[in-house]
Design an enzyme around this catalytic site. Structure first.
Site, PDB file in Angstrom:
ATOM      1  N   GLY D  11       0.830  -1.204   0.000  1.00  0.00           N
ATOM      2  CA  GLY D  11       0.000   0.000   0.000  1.00  0.00           C
ATOM      3  C   GLY D  11       0.860   1.248   0.000  1.00  0.00           C
ATOM      4  O   GLY D  11       1.882   1.301   0.679  1.00  0.00           O
ATOM      5  N   ARG D  72       0.372  -5.175  -6.151  1.00  0.00           N
ATOM      6  CA  ARG D  72       0.379  -6.480  -5.483  1.00  0.00           C
ATOM      7  C   ARG D  72       1.040  -7.466  -6.440  1.00  0.00           C
ATOM      8  O   ARG D  72       0.820  -7.410  -7.652  1.00  0.00           O
ATOM      9  CB  ARG D  72      -1.046  -6.942  -5.196  1.00  0.00           C
ATOM     10  CG  ARG D  72      -1.740  -6.132  -4.125  1.00  0.00           C
ATOM     11  CD  ARG D  72      -3.160  -6.652  -3.938  1.00  0.00           C
ATOM     12  NE  ARG D  72      -3.168  -8.085  -3.647  1.00  0.00           N
ATOM     13  CZ  ARG D  72      -2.944  -8.609  -2.442  1.00  0.00           C
ATOM     14  NH1 ARG D  72      -2.765  -7.821  -1.416  1.00  0.00           N
ATOM     15  NH2 ARG D  72      -2.929  -9.914  -2.258  1.00  0.00           N
ATOM     16  N   ASP D 103       5.192  -5.226   5.530  1.00  0.00           N
ATOM     17  CA  ASP D 103       5.854  -6.498   5.812  1.00  0.00           C
ATOM     18  C   ASP D 103       5.882  -7.433   4.607  1.00  0.00           C
ATOM     19  O   ASP D 103       6.825  -8.207   4.449  1.00  0.00           O
ATOM     20  CB  ASP D 103       5.311  -7.184   7.077  1.00  0.00           C
ATOM     21  CG  ASP D 103       3.830  -7.446   6.991  1.00  0.00           C
ATOM     22  OD1 ASP D 103       3.244  -7.173   5.931  1.00  0.00           O
ATOM     23  OD2 ASP D 103       3.272  -7.937   7.987  1.00  0.00           O
ATOM     24  N   THR D 125       4.535   2.412   5.514  1.00  0.00           N
ATOM     25  CA  THR D 125       3.126   2.041   5.567  1.00  0.00           C
ATOM     26  C   THR D 125       2.433   2.971   6.547  1.00  0.00           C
ATOM     27  O   THR D 125       3.029   3.371   7.540  1.00  0.00           O
ATOM     28  CB  THR D 125       2.928   0.578   6.025  1.00  0.00           C
ATOM     29  OG1 THR D 125       1.544   0.399   6.388  1.00  0.00           O
ATOM     30  CG2 THR D 125       3.761   0.251   7.254  1.00  0.00           C
ATOM     31  N   ASP D 127       0.195   2.075   8.478  1.00  0.00           N
ATOM     32  CA  ASP D 127      -0.347   1.289   9.592  1.00  0.00           C
ATOM     33  C   ASP D 127       0.572   1.213  10.805  1.00  0.00           C
ATOM     34  O   ASP D 127       0.138   0.818  11.885  1.00  0.00           O
ATOM     35  CB  ASP D 127      -0.667  -0.129   9.114  1.00  0.00           C
ATOM     36  CG  ASP D 127      -1.661  -0.131   7.963  1.00  0.00           C
ATOM     37  OD1 ASP D 127      -2.568   0.720   7.974  1.00  0.00           O
ATOM     38  OD2 ASP D 127      -1.527  -0.959   7.058  1.00  0.00           O
ATOM     39  N   ASP D 129       2.737  -0.928  11.480  1.00  0.00           N
ATOM     40  CA  ASP D 129       2.716  -2.299  12.019  1.00  0.00           C
ATOM     41  C   ASP D 129       3.945  -3.137  11.640  1.00  0.00           C
ATOM     42  O   ASP D 129       3.857  -4.353  11.515  1.00  0.00           O
ATOM     43  CB  ASP D 129       1.440  -3.017  11.564  1.00  0.00           C
ATOM     44  CG  ASP D 129       1.340  -3.109  10.050  1.00  0.00           C
ATOM     45  OD1 ASP D 129       2.157  -2.455   9.352  1.00  0.00           O
ATOM     46  OD2 ASP D 129       0.449  -3.805   9.554  1.00  0.00           O
ATOM     47  N   ARG D 171      -5.178  -2.090   9.269  1.00  0.00           N
ATOM     48  CA  ARG D 171      -5.138  -3.562   9.158  1.00  0.00           C
ATOM     49  C   ARG D 171      -5.317  -4.208  10.533  1.00  0.00           C
ATOM     50  O   ARG D 171      -6.318  -3.921  11.176  1.00  0.00           O
ATOM     51  CB  ARG D 171      -3.826  -4.006   8.492  1.00  0.00           C
ATOM     52  CG  ARG D 171      -3.776  -3.498   7.023  1.00  0.00           C
ATOM     53  CD  ARG D 171      -2.796  -4.297   6.219  1.00  0.00           C
ATOM     54  NE  ARG D 171      -1.508  -4.380   6.923  1.00  0.00           N
ATOM     55  CZ  ARG D 171      -0.514  -5.195   6.569  1.00  0.00           C
ATOM     56  NH1 ARG D 171      -0.655  -5.972   5.526  1.00  0.00           N
ATOM     57  NH2 ARG D 171       0.625  -5.188   7.235  1.00  0.00           N
TER      58      ARG D 171
END
Lengths: 320, 320, 320, 320
Positions: D11, D72, D103, D125, D127, D129, D171
């Site tokens: 993303g 992707r 990741d 990202t 996120d 994460d 996410r």
């Protein structure tokens, strides 16, 4: 008409790229070839000209400034410069020109028209000081940028119980000061189109203080005088914890507002239509929400831009 | 401990309201009464003190400035002022004080502590120039505000092929210039903590011009010199179509950034915890992402704020 | 006329506070007492009414929403509710009412007028769907908020070569979609006022893909259908890596734009003037840059809002 | 080392362009040639690779998304895909690779490393994460974008006395919800890393209502459940005039914040340094304000990202 060109001239204004995009896309939609001229009239005379395709205007509508660049070029006031410019246009087979800019740019378009080359002017300047239109491309963005600054300054003014003199651009016109001043809840708006009385302003500030008002915001058009000069003069009437903020060039740039992008898109498409109809020597404007065109010579010679002075009276009524 | 109070002092900074909110809510959550002192140390001495309830801090977290107002008050440097302040606090039954502000504010807190009154300092200033913390409340918002201005100015600089000197706040510290300069892609960052060579800067600008670069942005910390002075000195090395933008007070206000609100909330809650534990004479900081506290006297006397000078080197590497 | 009141009703819109401020300040400037009614017609019937002073409207011009709150209150459609409302107004000695809101709010004002109580309506809604005015208070802010979202989504759409369906508010009107769509460079604008052909849209997306276009943005007015439904239908014509973004309520709030604050200020002051002249049963509008008023009953019954459909045609010309 | 390359994957996140710019400029500064790979691993395998010069990264630092595009490409999980990618890199004479992404992107870099090709990962990202770093590139911008939306929604929530469930991206991680929630003054933050009790939430809303609180804001991480589902479940405990706002993709894009641009610039320059030192198989992070690197395999296999849960407790203390 097979080939048209576009240039931007004078001070840059948000929305110029949206206008260029509309000219290019409308032109290509209608089967024309569209050329871009870099650096305004300077690039015109120098022949800094290239073909623009759809991809050249992709991802541009949201960008401030002008991707065709702009430049001052006083030499275009001479007949020699003008004829040289027309020569360049003919060399590229260009039959019509769109000029985006302020009144200096319009004078160039007027000169080309007088020499028989069809040129159409789109009003693009943050100052809103072009006759023949209610609003220029860039003005709406500029007043919102000033407004953001006023909102920020209000935080500090309130926190410290201060008076702020906020000097804003506008050359000789008070439009930016008027609109941003009313929108920002300015205590006082000082513009070139209206007298001001420094003593009365000082008294008003004091009156506000006396009834517990924390901040005082004075929006000053640069056409009146500089912010520091104003503050110094004000200080002779009392100590109002005055600070000066000169917004300057941050007001020129930035991503154009919705309204400026719509205005620019309408103007750009209409400019192409006029050239397609074989019309030149015109300037485009928005009058009463209608896109209109008028003789560029007559407009510049017989009309004078006047700001919406009802805003001045309104502010005196609601910011006392 | 049953009653605590809070005041803001020195230049206002975005996030001060978020810190006040956290102090009030954490205090009430833990069963304390929380009082707000208007106008910093001036209001403390004058007894301009009122109880704050949950509703008083509603709809405040997003607001710039300080709703408790701030004020300069040099008189608090005198012992007389300090004792008068403690007297007022005792009159209201207040047993602990949270002070949000810059180093001037810390000196006040230090003085109260020396007189035996527990005071805790929260670093609140856009300048990031407080020892004992990596970041101050207001700094993150300020660099984003400067960054917005730089992004806007880049539009104009590029459109007109100009050099801009952008003077930013920061008192004697270069933090704002460093962070906003790197983030804004500045060609040159000039800060008080590092020498600069005007001739080398001029050569760099010329080199950029020579390889077709359209704009040149120089971010100048006010602690070095004024923007106009800098531009004048630069002009002795060549004509770079230089313009000056002095951002000034617009950098102080504005709705605080996410990070400043989080930082302020953490600091506010922690300040209450410290007072609840009977601790005073401390200043709070964020060190390596941890909220910490340290002796306020020792911190002010033995530590000196140093900006992240790796940013200076980084910029020289990636903006050549 | 000695006392007037103001209420906001229906969905909140940025600029409502600026309008309230203008009513209060203009009223006080002219020697009136001004009352604020909380929660719209519900508060009117319940008597939730309080006097507003200058200080009550301080620091409000820049705030979104309405500080007088709003509420749905279908009971005001009954004569009983209306008479109860007039009773409350009389109890407070109020002789004229300003109502800010959408067409539901206008119906309330119309009913009060029919019962002999002078009420004046100010068009306040983000949807721009009120007859009698070119623009409503809140619309300009809303299209700029949508535009910011479109600009953000374009980043992601371009980075991933995706098609985005962006559903925007507007009830049964396509104004927000039209203006924000043109300003955002939408590939397609889908509005209730114009047919659309899903197959043609799919072909256009494919054509853009084929010539290397990275992103495709479809701005969809909620009055047509939901974004997810639209995307599903589109997917039957091919896989365009479609994502859906439903902007929803973020479009309602936010600090009002310069234009909305100016519009609201003009409307507010004019509403007071009309009441002072003993006029009621009117709705205010901006027509061709002039503030005008018209019979509220006739306007609602005989006029229908029509968006500027020239924008639809313009977009088909410049976004092909 | 003479040639390095860079790709973005997963993303898109604001600041990716700033990281690319830093890699390119640092590389060229040090005498390397830098290549850009379009569309992530898909472009790597397809050989969509081109040399990047200084001018290619001009005017990019302020742009959201990634100008190298992302895609992707599950096929890169196969050894066949990985070896094909290495073949392409060798064909271009590229000796080191920088990968920016989440990741999934790290797994690709890990695979290349296992095959003996030096790859360095930069965490990019929204996120936050990714293990091995306190903050990822894009997170700071994302929380500020969410915060703007919350501030807007608060206007409407307050005006109508409503409860809003604001669903935010992230996410499986609650970081965005936690930071934006504390910064936005959320009444409740619901994240995957912590249980929640719907009945307790309902009681808290009711308690707020009972003491006159106008709005209630619940920030919900998408990793818990969807906003509509949450609202439906909440409604079984009472009618809180709940509305749902799903922020979705607007949180991905936008001009990066100051902090994200600085972080990205530091990471980019450091990645080049590591490759120059012949190091690969590393991922870069910011730990306690220091740029660090660690074994990418070990980091992914033995570490798990954990959000700052002290923010959860803090919010329960100050938003009761």
């Amino acid at each position: 008409m097979k080939r048209i060109a576009i240039l931007t001239s004078g001070g840059d204004a948000p929305g110029m790229n949206a206008a260029i995009r509309a000219v290019v896309r409308k032109g290509i939609h209608d089967g024309l070839e569209v050329y871009g001229i870099n650096y305004g009239y300077a690039g015109l005379v120098a022949g800094d000209i290239r073909r623009l395709d759809i991809a050249d205007v992709g991802d541009k509508i949201q960008k401030g400034g002008t991707f065709l660049y702009s430049a001052r070029y006083p030499e275009f006031a001479t007949e020699e410069g003008q004829l040289k410019g027309i020569e360049q246009l003919k060399k590229f087979g260009i039959e019509g020109l769109v000029v985006i800019g302020g009144d200096g740019s319009y004078h160039g378009a007027m000169a080309l028209t007088r020499h028989g080359f069809p040129a159409v002017g789109i009003p693009g300047t943050i100052d809103n000081d072009i006759p023949g239109t209610d609003f220029t491309v860039g003005f709406d963005t500029a007043i919102n940028t000033v407004l953001e600054a006023i909102d920020r300054i209000r935080d500090t003014a309130t926190s410290h119980v201060r008076t702020f003199v906020i000097e804003v651009m506008g050359r000789n016109a008070g439009d930016i000061a008027l609109w941003a001043g009313v929108a920002g809840g300015a205590d006082e708006i000082v513009i070139p189109e209206h007298n001001f009385d420094m003593e009365a302003i000082a008294k008003k500030i004091q009156a506000g203080r006396d009834r517990g008002k924390k901040h005082c915001l004075i929006v000053l058009a640069e056409g009146v005088m500089g912010g520091n000069e104003f503050a110094e003069e004000l200080s002779t009437y009392g100590d109002f914890h005055t600070r000066v903020s000169i917004l300057g060039h941050i007001v020129r740039g930035g991503s154009p507002s919705a309204r400026d992008r719509v205005l620019a898109s309408k103007f750009g498409a209409y400019a192409v239509e006029l050239l397609e109809e074989g019309k030149g020597g015109l300037c485009i404007g928005m009058k009463n929400n209608e896109v209109v065109s008028a003789d560029i010579i007559e407009t510049l010679e017989n009309n004078k831009h006047v700001p919406d002075l009802s805003l001045f009276d309104l502010n005196n009524t609601i910011s006392f």
